[in-house]
Design a protein around this motif. Structure first.
Motif, PDB file in Angstrom:
ATOM      1  N   LEU A   1       4.899  -3.175 -11.607  1.00 61.34           N
ATOM      2  CA  LEU A   1       5.851  -2.119 -11.324  1.00 61.34           C
ATOM      3  C   LEU A   1       5.594  -0.937 -12.241  1.00 61.34           C
ATOM      4  CD1 LEU A   1       8.321  -1.393  -9.611  1.00 61.34           C
ATOM      5  CD2 LEU A   1       9.754  -2.266 -11.472  1.00 61.34           C
ATOM      6  N   SER A   2       5.536   0.240 -11.637  1.00 62.94           N
ATOM      7  CA  SER A   2       5.309   1.482 -12.372  1.00 62.94           C
ATOM      8  C   SER A   2       6.588   2.296 -12.395  1.00 62.94           C
ATOM      9  CB  SER A   2       4.184   2.272 -11.699  1.00 62.94           C
ATOM     10  OG  SER A   2       4.085   3.571 -12.217  1.00 62.94           O
ATOM     11  N   ASP A   3       6.555   3.426 -13.139  1.00 63.80           N
ATOM     12  CA  ASP A   3       7.680   4.365 -13.103  1.00 63.80           C
ATOM     13  C   ASP A   3       7.319   5.596 -12.290  1.00 63.80           C
ATOM     14  OD1 ASP A   3       5.899   5.635 -14.723  1.00 63.80           O
ATOM     15  OD2 ASP A   3       7.340   6.151 -16.295  1.00 63.80           O
ATOM     16  N   GLY A   4       6.197   5.509 -11.519  1.00 69.86           N
ATOM     17  CA  GLY A   4       5.762   6.653 -10.730  1.00 69.86           C
ATOM     18  C   GLY A   4       4.756   7.514 -11.443  1.00 69.86           C
ATOM     19  N   SER A   5       4.376   7.142 -12.662  1.00 65.66           N
ATOM     20  CA  SER A   5       3.359   7.878 -13.399  1.00 65.66           C
ATOM     21  C   SER A   5       2.241   6.926 -13.761  1.00 65.66           C
ATOM     22  CB  SER A   5       3.954   8.482 -14.675  1.00 65.66           C
ATOM     23  OG  SER A   5       4.401   7.449 -15.538  1.00 65.66           O
ATOM     24  N   GLN A   6       1.162   7.454 -14.305  1.00 64.30           N
ATOM     25  CA  GLN A   6       0.065   6.601 -14.723  1.00 64.30           C
ATOM     26  C   GLN A   6       0.534   5.682 -15.843  1.00 64.30           C
ATOM     27  OE1 GLN A   6      -2.712   9.796 -15.612  1.00 64.30           O
ATOM     28  NE2 GLN A   6      -4.020   9.036 -13.993  1.00 64.30           N
TER      29      GLN A   6
ATOM     30  N   GLY B   1       0.814  -1.209   0.000  1.00 61.77           N
ATOM     31  CA  GLY B   1       0.000   0.000   0.000  1.00 61.77           C
ATOM     32  C   GLY B   1       0.849   1.262   0.000  1.00 61.77           C
ATOM     33  N   ALA B   2       1.940   1.242   0.761  1.00 65.76           N
ATOM     34  CA  ALA B   2       2.841   2.397   0.807  1.00 65.76           C
ATOM     35  C   ALA B   2       3.481   2.649  -0.549  1.00 65.76           C
ATOM     36  CB  ALA B   2       3.923   2.174   1.867  1.00 65.76           C
ATOM     37  N   LEU B   3       3.902   1.576  -1.222  1.00 62.94           N
ATOM     38  CA  LEU B   3       4.514   1.745  -2.543  1.00 62.94           C
ATOM     39  C   LEU B   3       3.481   2.170  -3.577  1.00 62.94           C
ATOM     40  CD1 LEU B   3       7.159  -1.104  -2.929  1.00 62.94           C
ATOM     41  CD2 LEU B   3       7.365   1.160  -1.903  1.00 62.94           C
ATOM     42  N   GLU B   4       2.245   1.718  -3.418  1.00 64.56           N
ATOM     43  CA  GLU B   4       1.196   2.142  -4.347  1.00 64.56           C
ATOM     44  C   GLU B   4       0.911   3.626  -4.176  1.00 64.56           C
ATOM     45  OE1 GLU B   4      -3.165   0.627  -5.915  1.00 64.56           O
ATOM     46  OE2 GLU B   4      -2.643   0.319  -3.805  1.00 64.56           O
ATOM     47  N   ARG B   5       0.869   4.111  -2.926  1.00 60.94           N
ATOM     48  CA  ARG B   5       0.635   5.533  -2.682  1.00 60.94           C
ATOM     49  C   ARG B   5       1.751   6.389  -3.267  1.00 60.94           C
ATOM     50  NH1 ARG B   5      -1.109   3.346   2.267  1.00 60.94           N
ATOM     51  NH2 ARG B   5       0.874   3.761   3.272  1.00 60.94           N
ATOM     52  N   ASP B   6       2.951   5.844  -3.290  1.00 60.47           N
ATOM     53  CA  ASP B   6       4.094   6.568  -3.846  1.00 60.47           C
ATOM     54  C   ASP B   6       4.185   6.436  -5.364  1.00 60.47           C
ATOM     55  OD1 ASP B   6       4.833   7.397  -1.344  1.00 60.47           O
ATOM     56  OD2 ASP B   6       6.379   5.871  -1.068  1.00 60.47           O
ATOM     57  N   GLY B   7       3.288   5.663  -5.952  1.00 58.57           N
ATOM     58  CA  GLY B   7       3.301   5.495  -7.398  1.00 58.57           C
ATOM     59  C   GLY B   7       4.342   4.517  -7.906  1.00 58.57           C
ATOM     60  N   VAL B   8       4.930   3.717  -7.005  1.00 62.90           N
ATOM     61  CA  VAL B   8       5.958   2.757  -7.412  1.00 62.90           C
ATOM     62  C   VAL B   8       5.330   1.536  -8.072  1.00 62.90           C
ATOM     63  CG1 VAL B   8       7.808   1.239  -6.580  1.00 62.90           C
ATOM     64  CG2 VAL B   8       7.536   3.531  -5.616  1.00 62.90           C
ATOM     65  N   ILE B   9       4.164   1.139  -7.576  1.00 65.95           N
ATOM     66  CA  ILE B   9       3.458  -0.015  -8.126  1.00 65.95           C
ATOM     67  C   ILE B   9       2.014   0.364  -8.386  1.00 65.95           C
ATOM     68  CG2 ILE B   9       4.931  -1.699  -6.942  1.00 65.95           C
ATOM     69  CD1 ILE B   9       2.609  -2.055  -4.916  1.00 65.95           C
ATOM     70  N   TRP B  10       1.321  -0.470  -9.129  1.00 66.01           N
ATOM     71  CA  TRP B  10      -0.121  -0.331  -9.281  1.00 66.01           C
ATOM     72  C   TRP B  10      -0.718  -1.724  -9.292  1.00 66.01           C
ATOM     73  CZ3 TRP B  10      -2.636  -1.932 -13.962  1.00 66.01           C
ATOM     74  CH2 TRP B  10      -1.764  -2.271 -15.004  1.00 66.01           C
ATOM     75  N   ARG B  11      -1.946  -1.830  -8.799  1.00 69.98           N
ATOM     76  CA  ARG B  11      -2.572  -3.138  -8.654  1.00 69.98           C
ATOM     77  C   ARG B  11      -3.855  -3.240  -9.465  1.00 69.98           C
ATOM     78  NH1 ARG B  11      -2.109  -4.102  -2.170  1.00 69.98           N
ATOM     79  NH2 ARG B  11      -2.301  -1.841  -2.079  1.00 69.98           N
ATOM     80  N   HIS B  12      -4.081  -4.404 -10.031  1.00 70.87           N
ATOM     81  CA  HIS B  12      -5.263  -4.660 -10.849  1.00 70.87           C
ATOM     82  C   HIS B  12      -5.915  -5.932 -10.335  1.00 70.87           C
ATOM     83  CE1 HIS B  12      -7.900  -5.561 -14.166  1.00 70.87           C
ATOM     84  NE2 HIS B  12      -7.523  -4.484 -14.828  1.00 70.87           N
ATOM     85  N   VAL B  13      -7.182  -5.831  -9.928  1.00 68.25           N
ATOM     86  CA  VAL B  13      -7.900  -6.991  -9.397  1.00 68.25           C
ATOM     87  C   VAL B  13      -7.914  -8.122 -10.421  1.00 68.25           C
ATOM     88  CG1 VAL B  13     -10.142  -7.851  -8.622  1.00 68.25           C
ATOM     89  CG2 VAL B  13      -9.348  -5.610  -7.883  1.00 68.25           C
ATOM     90  N   GLY B  14      -7.518  -9.301  -9.979  1.00 68.71           N
ATOM     91  CA  GLY B  14      -7.546 -10.473 -10.826  1.00 68.71           C
ATOM     92  C   GLY B  14      -6.322 -10.649 -11.702  1.00 68.71           C
ATOM     93  N   LYS B  15      -5.463  -9.622 -11.760  1.00 69.70           N
ATOM     94  CA  LYS B  15      -4.271  -9.710 -12.613  1.00 69.70           C
ATOM     95  C   LYS B  15      -2.979  -9.626 -11.822  1.00 69.70           C
ATOM     96  CE  LYS B  15      -6.382  -8.103 -16.905  1.00 69.70           C
ATOM     97  NZ  LYS B  15      -6.291  -7.159 -18.044  1.00 69.70           N
ATOM     98  N   GLY B  16      -2.973  -8.879 -10.710  1.00 63.26           N
ATOM     99  CA  GLY B  16      -1.774  -8.824  -9.886  1.00 63.26           C
ATOM    100  C   GLY B  16      -1.251  -7.419  -9.663  1.00 63.26           C
ATOM    101  N   THR B  17      -0.005  -7.360  -9.186  1.00 61.29           N
ATOM    102  CA  THR B  17       0.673  -6.109  -8.854  1.00 61.29           C
ATOM    103  C   THR B  17       1.788  -5.872  -9.861  1.00 61.29           C
ATOM    104  OG1 THR B  17       0.193  -6.424  -6.502  1.00 61.29           O
ATOM    105  CG2 THR B  17       1.966  -4.883  -7.063  1.00 61.29           C
TER     106      THR B  17
END
Length: 227
Positions: free
Chosen positions: A70-75, A52-68
């Motif tokens: 890695l992001s670059d901090g942007s959408q 959750g902390a990394l998601e708030r920082d934009g490091v990761i993003w999660r998709h239900v049914g597909k997993g977590t």
């Protein structure tokens, strides 16, 4: 991918180190939670807080049914079927879809929201108001709306939101021009988000529905000149 990693004491830093030393690249899906708990030596509850902390920082993003992932901090730039669907929609049609779905999700959130999701809504709101760039704001804006969907306590509605959000990114990707480096202190979405969170906290489904509808109509007018 190396099986040996150094182990910082802080769970968030431990997870960051695992990602860094594991050679994960942007867009790559991280291992499932059961693998991460074994690998990092932490409970599932602790892992989820770190995620959750990394998601708030934009490091990761999660998709239900597909997993977590890695992001670059942007959408994330959309791809595949969502990108194709997004190319066929006008911004007006996209906002009409959001107006049909997200107020109903907010109504369910007012009925079912847990204390944890309400806390995370407030955290996203605070971080959005403190954002130094539009990118930072958009990460928190996205997280706020997703947390509202999580608060509905309905996996089907959450999955539907994720699909809707993916198409939204395809429609808006690269098309929004900002006139300032960051949101102004009186950015209208701040008060609108506050009203949504307040209605959910008050367990007022009708108010939550109307607050989300008002917000989305405001976004439509501001970004696309449509109501």
């Amino acid at each position: 991918m190396s099986d040996q990693i150094s182990i910082p004491s802080d769970p968030v830093e431990r997870l960051r180190r695992f990602i860094h030393e594991g050679g994960f690249t942007q867009g790559v899906r991280l291992p499932p939670e059961r693998h991460l708990t074994d690998k990092l030596g932490m409970s599932r509850a602790t892992l989820r807080k770190a995620l959750g902390a990394l998601e708030r920082d934009g490091v990761i993003w999660r998709h239900v049914g597909k997993g977590t992932f890695l992001s670059d901090g942007s959408q994330q730039a959309p791809n595949g079927a969502l990108a194709e669907l997004g190319r066929q929609l006008t911004p007006f049609r996209m906002m009409r879809a959001r107006l049909a779905i997200e107020p109903a999700i907010a109504r369910e959130a007012a009925i079912n929201a847990s204390g944890d999701t309400q806390v995370r809504m407030q955290q996203a709101l605070a971080r959005a108001k403190a954002a130094a760039t539009w990118r930072e704001y958009e990460i928190q804006d996205d997280l706020f709306h997703r947390t509202v969907a999580e608060a509905s306590d309905n996996l089907l509605l959450l999955s539907l939101f994720d699909q809707l959000n993916g198409v939204r990114r395809a429609v808006a990707w690269g098309n929004v021009t900002r006139q300032s480096a960051q949101p102004s202190p009186d950015h209208s979405s701040f008060a609108e988000h506050d009203a949504i969170a307040k209605a959910i906290a008050a367990r007022d489904p009708a108010a939550a529905y109307e607050a989300m509808r008002t917000h989305l109509r405001s976004v439509s007018q501001r970004l696309f000149g449509e109501n």
